[in-house]
Motif scaffolding. Structure first.
Motif, PDB file in Angstrom:
ATOM      1  N   GLY A 492      -1.595 -10.531  -2.605  1.00 50.71           N
ATOM      2  CA  GLY A 492      -0.969 -10.292  -1.310  1.00 50.71           C
ATOM      3  C   GLY A 492      -1.883 -10.761  -0.204  1.00 50.71           C
ATOM      4  O   GLY A 492      -2.954 -11.308  -0.445  1.00 50.71           O
ATOM      5  N   LEU A 493      -1.440 -10.578   1.027  1.00 49.03           N
ATOM      6  CA  LEU A 493      -2.255 -10.932   2.185  1.00 49.03           C
ATOM      7  C   LEU A 493      -2.472  -9.676   3.018  1.00 49.03           C
ATOM      8  O   LEU A 493      -1.564  -8.836   3.146  1.00 49.03           O
ATOM      9  N   ASP A 494      -3.672  -9.565   3.584  1.00 52.51           N
ATOM     10  CA  ASP A 494      -3.900  -8.418   4.464  1.00 52.51           C
ATOM     11  C   ASP A 494      -3.437  -8.764   5.883  1.00 52.51           C
ATOM     12  O   ASP A 494      -2.861  -9.835   6.123  1.00 52.51           O
ATOM     13  N   SER A 495      -3.717  -7.864   6.811  1.00 52.87           N
ATOM     14  CA  SER A 495      -3.206  -8.065   8.161  1.00 52.87           C
ATOM     15  C   SER A 495      -3.828  -9.273   8.851  1.00 52.87           C
ATOM     16  O   SER A 495      -3.326  -9.758   9.854  1.00 52.87           O
ATOM     17  N   ASN A 496      -4.957  -9.765   8.318  1.00 52.78           N
ATOM     18  CA  ASN A 496      -5.594 -10.953   8.892  1.00 52.78           C
ATOM     19  C   ASN A 496      -5.250 -12.208   8.102  1.00 52.78           C
ATOM     20  O   ASN A 496      -5.969 -13.209   8.176  1.00 52.78           O
ATOM     21  N   THR A 497      -4.171 -12.097   7.321  1.00 54.40           N
ATOM     22  CA  THR A 497      -3.709 -13.189   6.444  1.00 54.40           C
ATOM     23  C   THR A 497      -4.809 -13.705   5.519  1.00 54.40           C
ATOM     24  O   THR A 497      -4.995 -14.899   5.343  1.00 54.40           O
ATOM     25  N   ARG A 498      -5.582 -12.774   4.984  1.00 60.61           N
ATOM     26  CA  ARG A 498      -6.558 -13.116   3.945  1.00 60.61           C
ATOM     27  C   ARG A 498      -6.093 -12.517   2.631  1.00 60.61           C
ATOM     28  O   ARG A 498      -5.456 -11.449   2.617  1.00 60.61           O
ATOM     29  N   LEU A 499      -6.442 -13.167   1.555  1.00 59.29           N
ATOM     30  CA  LEU A 499      -5.982 -12.723   0.238  1.00 59.29           C
ATOM     31  C   LEU A 499      -6.482 -11.322  -0.086  1.00 59.29           C
ATOM     32  O   LEU A 499      -7.639 -10.978   0.194  1.00 59.29           O
ATOM     33  N   THR A 500      -5.621 -10.540  -0.656  1.00 56.67           N
ATOM     34  CA  THR A 500      -6.009  -9.213  -1.111  1.00 56.67           C
ATOM     35  C   THR A 500      -5.173  -8.848  -2.322  1.00 56.67           C
ATOM     36  O   THR A 500      -4.160  -9.495  -2.610  1.00 56.67           O
ATOM     37  N   THR A 501      -5.603  -7.822  -3.022  1.00 54.38           N
ATOM     38  CA  THR A 501      -4.829  -7.402  -4.188  1.00 54.38           C
ATOM     39  C   THR A 501      -3.600  -6.613  -3.740  1.00 54.38           C
ATOM     40  O   THR A 501      -3.567  -6.075  -2.637  1.00 54.38           O
ATOM     41  N   VAL A 502      -2.642  -6.546  -4.608  1.00 52.13           N
ATOM     42  CA  VAL A 502      -1.409  -5.811  -4.326  1.00 52.13           C
ATOM     43  C   VAL A 502      -1.559  -4.403  -4.892  1.00 52.13           C
ATOM     44  O   VAL A 502      -2.048  -4.238  -6.015  1.00 52.13           O
ATOM     45  N   ASN A 503      -1.171  -3.409  -4.108  1.00 50.97           N
ATOM     46  CA  ASN A 503      -1.407  -2.044  -4.590  1.00 50.97           C
ATOM     47  C   ASN A 503      -0.409  -1.638  -5.684  1.00 50.97           C
ATOM     48  O   ASN A 503       0.585  -2.323  -5.943  1.00 50.97           O
ATOM     49  N   ASP A 504      -0.689  -0.527  -6.324  1.00 47.86           N
ATOM     50  CA  ASP A 504       0.094  -0.112  -7.492  1.00 47.86           C
ATOM     51  C   ASP A 504       1.552   0.180  -7.146  1.00 47.86           C
ATOM     52  O   ASP A 504       2.453  -0.026  -7.955  1.00 47.86           O
ATOM     53  N   SER A 505       1.781   0.686  -5.922  1.00 45.67           N
ATOM     54  CA  SER A 505       3.168   0.989  -5.531  1.00 45.67           C
ATOM     55  C   SER A 505       4.007  -0.281  -5.529  1.00 45.67           C
ATOM     56  O   SER A 505       5.156  -0.293  -5.988  1.00 45.67           O
ATOM     57  N   VAL A 506       3.433  -1.339  -5.009  1.00 46.90           N
ATOM     58  CA  VAL A 506       4.169  -2.607  -4.987  1.00 46.90           C
ATOM     59  C   VAL A 506       4.384  -3.111  -6.406  1.00 46.90           C
ATOM     60  O   VAL A 506       5.459  -3.605  -6.753  1.00 46.90           O
ATOM     61  N   LYS A 507       3.365  -2.945  -7.241  1.00 48.94           N
ATOM     62  CA  LYS A 507       3.506  -3.403  -8.638  1.00 48.94           C
ATOM     63  C   LYS A 507       4.619  -2.635  -9.349  1.00 48.94           C
ATOM     64  O   LYS A 507       5.383  -3.210 -10.137  1.00 48.94           O
TER      65      LYS A 507
END
Lengths: 649, 124
Positions: A492-507
């Motif tokens: 996923g992307l964080d609020s600064n449009t940098r790559l981040t992991t997707v949290n478990d709820s989304v998974k």
């Protein structure tokens, strides 16, 4: 035997003799064949085949009837094929048969900007606990609109999500710190005026049909009976599971997603289709039975039940449909159905920019924040400060789609099939998951190689055994593991449009979301992809007369654009020469003397670079930097400091 | 041996229509059929027929006779070239005028055998 009765033998002989041609299609063919037939079989009875002869009237009439029948046979066949049908009602009917639901009215779409005044905390920072979230269904209207419809949001507008959020100080305290911030978020809306009809249903009727008045129906918002039960819209009546949104963790604005997906088994269901008059029609179920809508997971073992055989179409249509009943849902009876639907306003909905500024309804759902009484008052004040405007004109509202448009859309839908089979299917389906369930920005699918390794090992082991017993081969085949595991790598992307992991709820939401599309026997592992942070060091020679600093800025900007994270996918290699050419093409650059890629990682470089190091040199071959065996994505995380350039002139 | 149906259509022995046994009878039925058929009336053969039915709505002046005769001659030339129109007379009594009908007397001969002639009287 009666004198005038023809024996079967004689009849057969006549049929054998009189060769009737069945390949005639048009008038002239029919007449020609009839004349030939008459000349051959009735040579002594009829001889005048001139046009003026009264007998020719009969030949003409018969040929004409044959021609007309041929035409309608051809026409009926043609109209039964989606690719060739020409009558609109037939195309609509065929399209619906394939599962595609044509929309005969095109609503206008418009992105509006919602703004709210958010208080600052004691240090002058944005007080995030007051950031609102508005549910789909919030509606706005244009100041010039009378009855051309409102604009309804189709997605969640979460001010807590920094994506596309605009924050500006609105007023200052005496200390100079901001007092209030004006926070704005864009949200897409669709035009549609809400209407309500009520239908009294007495005796339960199987597959009850209710026609919705009006020709411009966009969608059915809700159907509720007199007892307060909600009837759910499904794709087809054999589908007894629906997705239901559950509001997730409302106490914190920082949690994404806003909804959790839940599958719910529903007996109260209906389908929406266009009838032969091209009017929107609701069709309800045809049975009575269990009245309760229960939360449960589909029982895949039911595939072996007897009901599997009874409901073959059920199972074939949708993996969610391992239903234990075959009534296709309940038939409503002895109640009053309240149907809420939306109609589009056509071209009048294409209002100009800046005109959508009336708030008809702000839907905050049943969100209950953990706020003190005084904070709740501030929150309510914040809600009253919400404004809306549209910077761009609404567009798209207009005439209904043409026959050809419906045909092409239906054929496209048919080809898509709503199934996920290939890796691209998986990736596209995950990326298209509605944002309210959490946004996945990068997805990559690959078969789980772990099991392949087992297969390989087993094969090698088996091949090492020298046996003449044929049973060994049978055992070998039977015990061979079948790899149906799929690894779905997501980022996923964080609020600064940098790559981040997707949290478990989304998974978890991805898991539920894919249930409706994936193949039953496949098992999906949803895992985080690796990211590899890189930095670029380069040096260039600048032409005489060119400004060295300007040229360097342009080169760095080119590199930044090249590594724009929107353009990069998981498992995509870096082709060094591509970037080299781009830098060399920058105005003022005479040559690129060095271009070096360096790995940046958290333990060495701090910040939130990727936690793992990556040996770029070892993974470079023929000037291409390859990703790791475990899928990874390259990122230029901080372009301001990760790009270092030097220039000589 | 029979040639074709005769007009008016009548039931004959054996369940068939009444048929002609000689050419002059058949030609007479064909001629009546041609003159009685308006152009565009015949399904599948829209140009077949005679325009005399249009003429009857024209004013009853000196040109009417010649125009009516021309239409029949044209139809015969196109559809029954094996005959030629000999006489063409329109007899209209006062009763006919009241009923908006006309009796047309026509005689014709065979092109190849001019001695063979026949005549018909039709009312339109």
């Amino acid at each position: 035997m009666a004198i005038n009765q023809v024996s079967d033998v004689v009849l057969d002989k006549r049929i054998d003799k009189k060769q009737v041609k069945y390949l005639n299609k048009d008038y002239s063919d029919f007449k020609k064949s009839l004349v030939e037939f008459t000349k051959f079989y009735f040579a002594d009875t009829y001889q005048d085949f001139s046009d003026a002869s009264p007998g020719s009237i009969f030949l003409d009439l018969s040929s004409y009837i044959g021609d007309v029948l041929s035409y309608y046979t051809d026409h009926s066949y043609k109209e039964s094929l989606l690719a060739h049908a020409e009558e609109k009602e037939n195309i609509v009917s065929l399209a619906q048969g394939f599962g595609y639901r044509p929309r005969l009215v095109t609503p206008a779409f418009c992105t509006v900007s919602m703004s709210a005044l958010i208080p600052a905390d004691s240090e002058g920072n944005l007080e995030t606990k007051y950031l609102p979230r508005f549910l789909p269904g919030s509606s706005f209207a244009a100041s010039t609109q009378n009855d051309v419809g409102t604009f309804v949001t189709k997605d969640i507008c979460d001010f807590g999500d920094a994506t596309n959020r605009d924050v500006r100080p609105f007023s200052l305290q005496s200390t100079g710190l901001p007092d209030f911030y004006l926070v704005s978020k864009p949200i897409k809306t669709m035009s549609g005026t809400e209407k309500i009809i009520e239908r009294v249903v007495t005796t339960p009727t199987k597959f009850l049909k209710i026609e919705v008045p009006g020709a411009n129906v966009v969608d059915i918002k809700s159907v509720v009976d007199a007892e307060g039960n909600t009837w759910h819209q499904v794709d087809n009546l054999s589908q007894d599971y629906i997705f239901q949104d559950i509001v997730a963790s409302p106490s914190s604005t920082a949690v994404v997603p806003f909804y959790k997906l839940k599958t719910i088994k529903t007996n109260r269901r209906f389908v929406v289709r266009l009838n032969r008059n091209l009017k929107t029609e609701l069709i309800f179920g045809g049975g009575t039975g269990d009245l309760s809508d229960v939360y449960e997971n589909p029982d895949y073992k039911s595939v072996y039940d007897e009901n599997y055989l009874q409901n073959m179409t059920n199972v074939a249509l949708d993996t969610l449909n391992f239903t234990t009943g075959n009534s296709f849902g309940l038939a409503p009876g002895n109640t009053t159905l309240t149907i809420t639907y939306r109609i589009a306003g056509g071209v009048t909905s294409n209002v100009g920019s800046g005109l959508i500024n009336k708030i008809s309804n702000l839907s905050t759902g049943n969100e209950t924040r953990i706020l003190s009484t005084s904070d709740q008052a501030v929150y309510n004040t914040m809600l009253s400060s919400v404004t809306v405007t549209n910077d761009e004109a609404a567009s798209g509202g207009g005439s209904p789609p043409s026959v050809e448009q419906i045909r092409q859309s239906a054929m496209g839908y048919l080809n898509a099939q709503g199934r996920i089979v290939t890796s691209t299917d998986y990736e596209k389906r995950v990326l298209s998951m509605p944002a309210k369930y959490g946004t996945v920005h990068k997805a990559f699918v690959i078969k789980d190689d772990a099991i392949n390794a087992v297969v390989k090992y087993t094969k090698e082991e088996q091949q090492g055994i020298e046996s003449i017993d044929p049973e060994d081969d049978v055992n070998y085949v039977d015990n061979s593991p079948i790899n149906t595991n799929i690894n779905l790598y997501v980022m996923g992307l964080d609020s600064n449009t940098r790559l981040t992991t997707v949290n478990d709820s989304v998974k978890l939401n991805i898991k539920q979301f894919l249930k409706g599309y994936r193949i039953l026997t496949e098992r999906i592992n949803i895992v985080d992809a690796f990211r590899v942070s890189i930095g670029i060091n380069y040096s260039i020679v600048v032409y005489r007369g060119s400004n060295t600093t300007d040229t360097l800025v342009k080169c760095s900007d080119t590199i930044r654009k090249y590594f724009n994270i929107d353009d990069w996918q998981i498992n995509q290699p870096i082709i060094k020469d591509d970037l080299l050419v781009k830098i060399a093409n920058v105005d003022g650059v005479q040559s690129v003397t060095t271009l070096t890629f360096i790995n940046k990682w958290q333990q060495k470089d701090g910040s939130d670079y990727a936690p793992y190091s990556y040996n770029i040199e070892a993974n470079t071959k023929d000037r291409v930097i390859y990703p790791s065996a475990d899928p990874c994505i390259f990122e230029l995380r901080y372009p301001q400091i990760d790009i270092v350039g030097s220039a000589v002139q | 041996m029979t040639l074709g149906f005769t007009l008016p259509l009548r039931r004959a022995d054996g369940g068939y229509f009444q048929m002609s046994n000689d050419y002059m009878t058949q030609i007479k039925s064909n001629f009546i059929n041609l003159v009685s058929t308006m152009k565009g009336e015949r399904l599948g053969n829209l140009t077949f027929g005679c325009d005399i039915h249009r003429v009857i709505f024209d004013s009853n002046d000196d040109d009417l006779y010649s125009e009516a005769k021309r239409t029949v001659e044209e139809a015969v030339a196109e559809w029954m070239p094996y005959i030629e129109l000999e006489n063409f007379e329109i007899n209209t009594t006062d009763d006919d005028k009241d009923r908006y009908t006309a009796k047309i007397y026509m005689s014709y001969r065979l092109t190849e055998t001019p001695d063979l002639t026949d005549q018909v009287l039709i009312q339109i």
